[in-house]
Write an enzyme that holds these catalytic residues in place. Structure first.
Site, PDB file in Angstrom:
ATOM      1  N   GLU A 234      35.756  -9.648   4.742  1.00 33.98           N
ATOM      2  CA  GLU A 234      34.794 -10.306   3.854  1.00 33.98           C
ATOM      3  C   GLU A 234      33.640 -10.960   4.612  1.00 33.98           C
ATOM      4  O   GLU A 234      33.018 -11.892   4.111  1.00 33.98           O
ATOM      5  CB  GLU A 234      35.518 -11.338   2.984  1.00 33.98           C
ATOM      6  CG  GLU A 234      36.477 -10.687   1.985  1.00 33.98           C
ATOM      7  CD  GLU A 234      37.116 -11.686   1.044  1.00 33.98           C
ATOM      8  OE1 GLU A 234      36.978 -11.510  -0.175  1.00 33.98           O
ATOM      9  OE2 GLU A 234      37.774 -12.637   1.515  1.00 33.98           O
ATOM     10  N   LYS A 235      33.333 -10.444   5.785  1.00 32.37           N
ATOM     11  CA  LYS A 235      32.269 -11.075   6.574  1.00 32.37           C
ATOM     12  C   LYS A 235      30.886 -10.917   5.941  1.00 32.37           C
ATOM     13  O   LYS A 235      29.967 -11.666   6.262  1.00 32.37           O
ATOM     14  CB  LYS A 235      32.260 -10.537   8.004  1.00 32.37           C
ATOM     15  CG  LYS A 235      32.015  -9.055   8.169  1.00 32.37           C
ATOM     16  CD  LYS A 235      32.056  -8.659   9.644  1.00 32.37           C
ATOM     17  CE  LYS A 235      31.940  -7.167   9.854  1.00 32.37           C
ATOM     18  NZ  LYS A 235      33.140  -6.433   9.383  1.00 32.37           N
ATOM     19  N   PHE A 236      30.731  -9.952   5.037  1.00 32.07           N
ATOM     20  CA  PHE A 236      29.450  -9.816   4.343  1.00 32.07           C
ATOM     21  C   PHE A 236      29.491 -10.398   2.931  1.00 32.07           C
ATOM     22  O   PHE A 236      28.565 -10.178   2.140  1.00 32.07           O
ATOM     23  CB  PHE A 236      29.010  -8.355   4.325  1.00 32.07           C
ATOM     24  CG  PHE A 236      28.643  -7.848   5.698  1.00 32.07           C
ATOM     25  CD1 PHE A 236      27.567  -8.382   6.392  1.00 32.07           C
ATOM     26  CD2 PHE A 236      29.395  -6.858   6.313  1.00 32.07           C
ATOM     27  CE1 PHE A 236      27.239  -7.939   7.658  1.00 32.07           C
ATOM     28  CE2 PHE A 236      29.078  -6.405   7.582  1.00 32.07           C
ATOM     29  CZ  PHE A 236      27.996  -6.945   8.263  1.00 32.07           C
TER      30      PHE A 236
ATOM     31  N   GLU B  84      44.819 -15.919  -6.919  1.00 27.43           N
ATOM     32  CA  GLU B  84      44.469 -14.696  -7.636  1.00 27.43           C
ATOM     33  C   GLU B  84      45.676 -13.769  -7.844  1.00 27.43           C
ATOM     34  O   GLU B  84      45.657 -12.588  -7.482  1.00 27.43           O
ATOM     35  CB  GLU B  84      43.352 -13.942  -6.913  1.00 27.43           C
ATOM     36  CG  GLU B  84      42.051 -14.719  -6.847  1.00 27.43           C
ATOM     37  CD  GLU B  84      40.940 -13.963  -6.151  1.00 27.43           C
ATOM     38  OE1 GLU B  84      39.777 -14.294  -6.370  1.00 27.43           O
ATOM     39  OE2 GLU B  84      41.242 -13.020  -5.370  1.00 27.43           O
TER      40      GLU B  84
ATOM     41  N   GLU C 133      35.923 -20.097  -8.022  1.00 25.41           N
ATOM     42  CA  GLU C 133      35.191 -19.261  -7.064  1.00 25.41           C
ATOM     43  C   GLU C 133      33.991 -18.624  -7.748  1.00 25.41           C
ATOM     44  O   GLU C 133      34.064 -18.208  -8.907  1.00 25.41           O
ATOM     45  CB  GLU C 133      36.066 -18.133  -6.511  1.00 25.41           C
ATOM     46  CG  GLU C 133      37.135 -18.537  -5.532  1.00 25.41           C
ATOM     47  CD  GLU C 133      37.830 -17.316  -4.921  1.00 25.41           C
ATOM     48  OE1 GLU C 133      37.215 -16.222  -4.921  1.00 25.41           O
ATOM     49  OE2 GLU C 133      38.968 -17.456  -4.463  1.00 25.41           O
TER      50      GLU C 133
ATOM     51  N   CYS D 263      59.618  -0.640  -7.139  1.00 30.44           N
ATOM     52  CA  CYS D 263      60.688  -0.474  -6.160  1.00 30.44           C
ATOM     53  C   CYS D 263      62.074  -0.616  -6.800  1.00 30.44           C
ATOM     54  O   CYS D 263      62.217  -0.987  -7.973  1.00 30.44           O
ATOM     55  CB  CYS D 263      60.520  -1.476  -5.026  1.00 30.44           C
ATOM     56  SG  CYS D 263      60.920  -3.180  -5.484  1.00 30.44           S
TER      57      CYS D 263
ATOM     58  N   TRP E  97      32.189  -6.431  -1.935  1.00 27.90           N
ATOM     59  CA  TRP E  97      33.206  -5.453  -2.291  1.00 27.90           C
ATOM     60  C   TRP E  97      32.779  -4.435  -3.338  1.00 27.90           C
ATOM     61  O   TRP E  97      33.549  -3.544  -3.670  1.00 27.90           O
ATOM     62  CB  TRP E  97      34.479  -6.168  -2.756  1.00 27.90           C
ATOM     63  CG  TRP E  97      34.244  -7.385  -3.601  1.00 27.90           C
ATOM     64  CD1 TRP E  97      34.172  -8.685  -3.169  1.00 27.90           C
ATOM     65  CD2 TRP E  97      34.028  -7.432  -5.004  1.00 27.90           C
ATOM     66  NE1 TRP E  97      33.937  -9.532  -4.231  1.00 27.90           N
ATOM     67  CE2 TRP E  97      33.852  -8.794  -5.367  1.00 27.90           C
ATOM     68  CE3 TRP E  97      33.986  -6.460  -6.013  1.00 27.90           C
ATOM     69  CZ2 TRP E  97      33.618  -9.204  -6.681  1.00 27.90           C
ATOM     70  CZ3 TRP E  97      33.756  -6.863  -7.321  1.00 27.90           C
ATOM     71  CH2 TRP E  97      33.588  -8.228  -7.640  1.00 27.90           C
TER      72      TRP E  97
END
Length: 615
Positions: free
Chosen positions: A346-348, A143, A298, A153, A306
């Protein structure tokens, strides 16, 4: 064979779970996993010291269980020691504040230390696994530009000056950017800096060229890894997963020319009533980059984590969206991720194996989908309509301040695309420099930046039907307004002169619909198809016709009904018909029971249901 699987992150699990995963993957007919996407910190625990023991074991285990590997290069998230040791690695925002380590994709694309360590890591991975029998595909990074799309910078500033010197003389920079305005003239390349935070609006020419530079800088990272991979496995497929059609920073068309296989990550918004149409557009866009089948790399088996609100997918909705990928030219259906994480940010985010295991709706559906896909093959599609898409135009149009912040490129493209989607008319996308003659109609939703005049003229001359939307032909490739007037280089083709534009204070309506913008058009040789505040014109030239749509409508169905003579398939709102060479796909994206007549047969579709008809 349709590719089926998910991102697999065995580093999050114990070895007894690995063995259970092998059993469940085979039960679900998984035939490929994306491995090692975020493995850098484990592979290189300290600078130059590598540990491949876990990855060795997993590659062997997957091969023993007849599961192929799309092996990632692990460069999407560098280890903490690299971020902390070399100050040029971490990117800086436009205020020159450091973007700190602690999530992912937190690197400056022009950092010499990031590039060197990434190069050495990829070389080590490729040398070690290029002959491994489980390896079937390479996955570069992950991604690109999703989280760090631009860096301001000092390293980037110096590289930007080098990039400019390779393209222009200093006088050409001043001319292209119009630096006579606001006393911005440069007398040395050393005085040029990125478009950092300024007291007022930065120079639009500078902003545009910096976007081009950042896209090319990130592309260099991909090429570096691609070349290493090809040196050892010249015949093996290499991909890197693109983001959806709102991902603006990278010119994916230029990337796709080099990439062996286009893949992308799809996360339609469940709260958007037209998400299925927008998703279909991106499938068509991804297929069109190479005019070849793509892989859906994906998607979420159920919820994402998110958005501010993350509803579950309805029963069968995940399978339906998977079928949509195939119906628009996909050759693979994959997920993030295989097993739902117990820890981390990202556990949910759902997994093919949820927290509550195999007794869940999600697992039942991914198992059912695997069995369905195991008997299907990739399909092919023929379109007679093309939509012209241009990243330079996207970047330039949305520079602000401009006439209206509502003139968003992807919104305009989607509004035109919706007509063809709703009428079940297949669409390809075409890009700057590509031939147009294979298509009966070519639609240019917006060409604020116009730099393909010769191709458009030739297309119409040879018999093509060219359609162009409002606020087109305003600037050249340097974002300089055409001195001879708007649309001046195509005035003879369209038979009009565009004198100006009007941003309306409030939305108006006429017989064609609601509109918020209109061009001031003087008709020269064109015929008027419609004249009620907004002008729609048609000009016959050569063997073809050129149509100009002089307004920004929120729905172009009545406008295009006057122009498009192709017959699609009738269906209710939310029901899609896609006809390929192997299958016909009937897809119901509503929560209602639907019926559809196709070729004399009536088909019943359950809520979020589909039918596949073999041809």
């Amino acid at each position: 064979m349709i590719i089926y699987g998910a991102d697999y992150n065995p580093e999050q699990w114990s070895k007894d779970v690995w063995l259970e995963d092998m059993t469940l993957m085979k039960e679900c007919k998984v035939n490929m996993v994306n491995l090692n996407i975020f493995g850098w910190a484990l592979l290189e625990p300290s600078e130059g010291v590598y540990d491949f023991s876990m990855l060795d074991e997993m590659m062997d285990l997957l091969y023993e269980n007849k599961i192929s590997v799309d092996l990632a290069t692990a460069t999407a998230a560098q280890p903490a020691w690299l971020s902390m040791k070399y100050e040029d690695v971490l990117p800086k925002d436009k205020h020159m504040n450091t973007v700190w380590h602690g999530s992912r994709q937190t690197y400056c694309p022009n950092s010499s230390h990031y590039r060197l360590r990434a190069k050495l890591l990829v070389e080590a991975i490729v040398k070690r696994y290029h002959k491994h029998p489980a390896l079937k595909m390479w996955h570069v990074n992950n991604e690109y530009s999703d989280h760090t799309s631009i860096c301001y910078c000092d390293t980037c500033a110096e590289k930007f000056r080098v990039w400019l010197k390779g393209k222009y003389s200093l006088e050409e920079v001043n001319e292209r950017w119009g630096t006579a305005f606001w006393s911005q003239r440069y007398y040395s390349f050393s005085h040029i800096i990125p478009p950092r935070h300024t007291a007022a609006d930065p120079n639009p020419g500078l902003v545009l060229d910096y976007k081009r530079f950042m896209s090319e800088s990130t592309y260099e990272l991909f090429l570096m890894e691609y070349d290493i991979i090809k040196a050892y496995t010249p015949d093996m497929t290499v991909t890197s997963n693109f983001m959806g059609n709102d991902n603006k920073p990278l010119d994916y068309y230029k990337w796709a020319k080099k990439m062996d296989l286009v893949s992308w990550d799809s996360y339609p918004d469940p709260l958007d009533s037209r998400a299925y149409m927008k998703n279909a557009l991106t499938h068509d866009l991804m297929r069109s980059y190479k005019k070849q089948a793509f892989v859906l790399m994906e998607q979420a088996p159920d919820q994402v984590n998110w958005r501010s609100k993350n509803p579950n997918k309805e029963p069968n909705e995940m399978i339906l969206y998977s079928m949509q990928a195939l119906a628009h030219g996909g050759k693979g259906v994959m997920f993030f991720q295989w097993r739902q994480s117990l820890k981390g940010a990202e556990k949910f985010h759902s997994g093919m194996v949820p927290h509550n295991g195999t007794e869940t709706k999600t697992y039942r559906e991914v198992k059912a989908l695997g069995h369905i896909l195991s008997s299907m093959k990739e399909d092919d599609f023929k379109a007679s309509v093309a939509i012209y898409f241009d990243y330079d135009n996207w970047w330039a149009l949305e520079y602000e301040p401009g006439p209206s912040a509502d003139m968003k490129y992807m919104d305009i493209v989607r509004d035109y695309y919706a007509y063809f989607y709703d009428n079940n008319i297949p669409v390809d996308f075409v890009f700057n420099g590509e031939t147009l003659e294979d298509y009966d109609y070519v639609l240019v939703p917006n060409a604020y930046m116009l730099h393909d005049e010769g191709v458009f003229k030739d297309y119409v001359k040879k018999g093509g039907q060219l359609i162009m939307g409002a606020f087109s032909g305003i600037v050249d490739e340097s974002d300089t307004v055409f001195s001879k007037g708007y649309m001046s280089s195509l005035s003879d083709v369209f038979g009009i002169k565009v004198l100006g534009y009007h941003v309306l204070k409030e939305t108006k309506s006429n017989l064609l619909g609601h509109y918020s913008w209109k061009d001031e058009v003087k008709v020269l040789t064109a015929d008027l198809l419609f004249d009620d505040d907004v002008l729609i014109t048609k000009n016959s030239t050569g063997h073809g016709n050129a149509y100009y749509i002089g307004g920004r409508f929120d729905d172009y169905s009545k406008v295009l009904d006057e122009i498009i003579k192709i017959k699609g398939y009738d269906s209710d709102e939310g029901v899609s018909v896609r006809v390929g060479k192997k299958y016909v796909y009937l897809l119901n994206f509503t929560g209602l029971h639907k019926s559809l007549d196709f070729e004399g047969i009536n088909y019943k579709l359950q809520p979020y249901g589909y039918k596949i008809i073999h041809l």
